[in-house]
Design a protein around this motif. Sequence first.
Motif, PDB file in Angstrom:
ATOM      1  N   GLY A  68       0.821  -1.193   0.000  1.00  0.00           N
ATOM      2  CA  GLY A  68       0.000   0.000   0.000  1.00  0.00           C
ATOM      3  C   GLY A  68       0.860   1.249   0.000  1.00  0.00           C
ATOM      4  O   GLY A  68       2.036   1.213  -0.334  1.00  0.00           O
ATOM      5  N   PRO A  69       0.295   2.375   0.400  1.00  0.00           N
ATOM      6  CA  PRO A  69       1.072   3.611   0.418  1.00  0.00           C
ATOM      7  C   PRO A  69       2.213   3.511   1.434  1.00  0.00           C
ATOM      8  O   PRO A  69       2.029   3.011   2.534  1.00  0.00           O
ATOM      9  N   VAL A  70       3.364   3.998   1.034  1.00  0.00           N
ATOM     10  CA  VAL A  70       4.560   3.915   1.863  1.00  0.00           C
ATOM     11  C   VAL A  70       4.920   5.324   2.318  1.00  0.00           C
ATOM     12  O   VAL A  70       4.980   6.250   1.500  1.00  0.00           O
ATOM     13  N   SER A  71       5.157   5.490   3.604  1.00  0.00           N
ATOM     14  CA  SER A  71       5.498   6.812   4.126  1.00  0.00           C
ATOM     15  C   SER A  71       6.938   7.162   3.768  1.00  0.00           C
ATOM     16  O   SER A  71       7.760   6.301   3.449  1.00  0.00           O
ATOM     17  N   ASP A  72       7.242   8.441   3.837  1.00  0.00           N
ATOM     18  CA  ASP A  72       8.607   8.899   3.559  1.00  0.00           C
ATOM     19  C   ASP A  72       9.588   8.340   4.577  1.00  0.00           C
ATOM     20  O   ASP A  72      10.740   8.058   4.246  1.00  0.00           O
ATOM     21  N   ASP A  73       9.138   8.174   5.815  1.00  0.00           N
ATOM     22  CA  ASP A  73       9.995   7.605   6.851  1.00  0.00           C
ATOM     23  C   ASP A  73      10.369   6.160   6.502  1.00  0.00           C
ATOM     24  O   ASP A  73      11.530   5.761   6.644  1.00  0.00           O
ATOM     25  N   LYS A  75      10.469   4.866   3.497  1.00  0.00           N
ATOM     26  CA  LYS A  75      11.375   4.912   2.345  1.00  0.00           C
ATOM     27  C   LYS A  75      12.805   5.210   2.793  1.00  0.00           C
ATOM     28  O   LYS A  75      13.755   4.606   2.307  1.00  0.00           O
ATOM     29  N   THR A  76      12.939   6.138   3.738  1.00  0.00           N
ATOM     30  CA  THR A  76      14.271   6.503   4.223  1.00  0.00           C
ATOM     31  C   THR A  76      14.932   5.338   4.942  1.00  0.00           C
ATOM     32  O   THR A  76      16.102   5.034   4.716  1.00  0.00           O
ATOM     33  N   TRP A  77      14.186   4.668   5.820  1.00  0.00           N
ATOM     34  CA  TRP A  77      14.744   3.512   6.529  1.00  0.00           C
ATOM     35  C   TRP A  77      15.128   2.408   5.553  1.00  0.00           C
ATOM     36  O   TRP A  77      16.180   1.769   5.705  1.00  0.00           O
ATOM     37  N   VAL A 153      22.722  -0.415  -5.213  1.00  0.00           N
ATOM     38  CA  VAL A 153      22.200   0.795  -5.854  1.00  0.00           C
ATOM     39  C   VAL A 153      20.853   0.505  -6.509  1.00  0.00           C
ATOM     40  O   VAL A 153      19.904   1.283  -6.389  1.00  0.00           O
ATOM     41  N   TYR A 154      20.751  -0.632  -7.188  1.00  0.00           N
ATOM     42  CA  TYR A 154      19.519  -1.040  -7.867  1.00  0.00           C
ATOM     43  C   TYR A 154      18.350  -1.137  -6.887  1.00  0.00           C
ATOM     44  O   TYR A 154      17.283  -0.561  -7.106  1.00  0.00           O
ATOM     45  N   ALA A 155      18.554  -1.838  -5.779  1.00  0.00           N
ATOM     46  CA  ALA A 155      17.488  -2.012  -4.788  1.00  0.00           C
ATOM     47  C   ALA A 155      17.252  -0.725  -3.995  1.00  0.00           C
ATOM     48  O   ALA A 155      16.117  -0.427  -3.610  1.00  0.00           O
ATOM     49  N   GLY A 156      18.317   0.045  -3.754  1.00  0.00           N
ATOM     50  CA  GLY A 156      18.174   1.303  -3.026  1.00  0.00           C
ATOM     51  C   GLY A 156      17.341   2.319  -3.786  1.00  0.00           C
ATOM     52  O   GLY A 156      16.530   3.040  -3.198  1.00  0.00           O
ATOM     53  N   ARG A 157      17.523   2.389  -5.099  1.00  0.00           N
ATOM     54  CA  ARG A 157      16.704   3.296  -5.915  1.00  0.00           C
ATOM     55  C   ARG A 157      15.239   2.896  -5.856  1.00  0.00           C
ATOM     56  O   ARG A 157      14.354   3.749  -5.776  1.00  0.00           O
ATOM     57  N   ALA A 158      14.971   1.596  -5.903  1.00  0.00           N
ATOM     58  CA  ALA A 158      13.584   1.133  -5.822  1.00  0.00           C
ATOM     59  C   ALA A 158      12.995   1.455  -4.456  1.00  0.00           C
ATOM     60  O   ALA A 158      11.833   1.869  -4.354  1.00  0.00           O
ATOM     61  N   ARG A 161      11.858   4.948  -4.188  1.00  0.00           N
ATOM     62  CA  ARG A 161      10.616   5.211  -4.919  1.00  0.00           C
ATOM     63  C   ARG A 161       9.412   4.551  -4.263  1.00  0.00           C
ATOM     64  O   ARG A 161       8.297   4.683  -4.750  1.00  0.00           O
ATOM     65  N   GLY A 162       9.620   3.795  -3.196  1.00  0.00           N
ATOM     66  CA  GLY A 162       8.511   3.112  -2.537  1.00  0.00           C
ATOM     67  C   GLY A 162       8.181   1.782  -3.166  1.00  0.00           C
ATOM     68  O   GLY A 162       7.078   1.276  -3.011  1.00  0.00           O
ATOM     69  N   GLU A 163       9.112   1.204  -3.891  1.00  0.00           N
ATOM     70  CA  GLU A 163       8.904  -0.071  -4.565  1.00  0.00           C
ATOM     71  C   GLU A 163       9.846  -1.120  -3.979  1.00  0.00           C
ATOM     72  O   GLU A 163      10.712  -0.807  -3.179  1.00  0.00           O
ATOM     73  N   PHE A 164       9.672  -2.354  -4.422  1.00  0.00           N
ATOM     74  CA  PHE A 164      10.575  -3.434  -4.029  1.00  0.00           C
ATOM     75  C   PHE A 164      11.053  -4.140  -5.277  1.00  0.00           C
ATOM     76  O   PHE A 164      10.253  -4.529  -6.116  1.00  0.00           O
TER      77      PHE A 164
END
Length: 177
Positions: A68-73, A75-77, A153-158, A161-164
């Motif tokens: 679902g929606p992912v918070s900015d917090d 995403k940062t973690w 880097v690949y997984a970190g960019r995702a 963006r709130g993706e996996f």
Amino acid sequence: MAYGPPPSPGQGQQPGHGWQQPQQPPWQQPGNAWQQPQQPQQAQPQPGAAWQQPQPGGGTAQMPGHYGPVSDDDKTWSLMAYVGQFLVGAIAPAIVYFGKAGSPFVRRHAAQGLNMGIAAIAVWFVFGLLSLAVDVLIWVPLLFTAAVMFFLVYAGRAANRGEFRRVPAAVAWPILK
């Protein structure tokens, strides 16, 4: 045939006197279903699948692995589980994994990052010892480290963006879930 909107009635022309409604293209006229664009087919869930179909009221679909929606917090973690490995190795995703285990999104990213860190430590340990006997084997952990950095880097960019994005099992050994 004129294209564009017809002049407004206040400009000296009355509807039906001097101008026509622009006609619709033939494929948009009623009765010409043979040329209408096809609606995309939606995937049908398998019995016991972990996702839901979109709701007619405008709800969103829950795809496998999407929380679902992912918070900015969050995403940062999640991003720190990957980026922190450049500084402190497998310690960063371990801190994220145990410190923010309440969010399934963060937990999944931290588990993948920790799996990558554990795999890198194991490869360096085993092939570091083997390279004492055969010098050419020192290239294996170096190439593995390059692959790990690419996928960090690949997984970190995702994650940002709130993706996996799943990292191949050869790089992130599936130890933790």
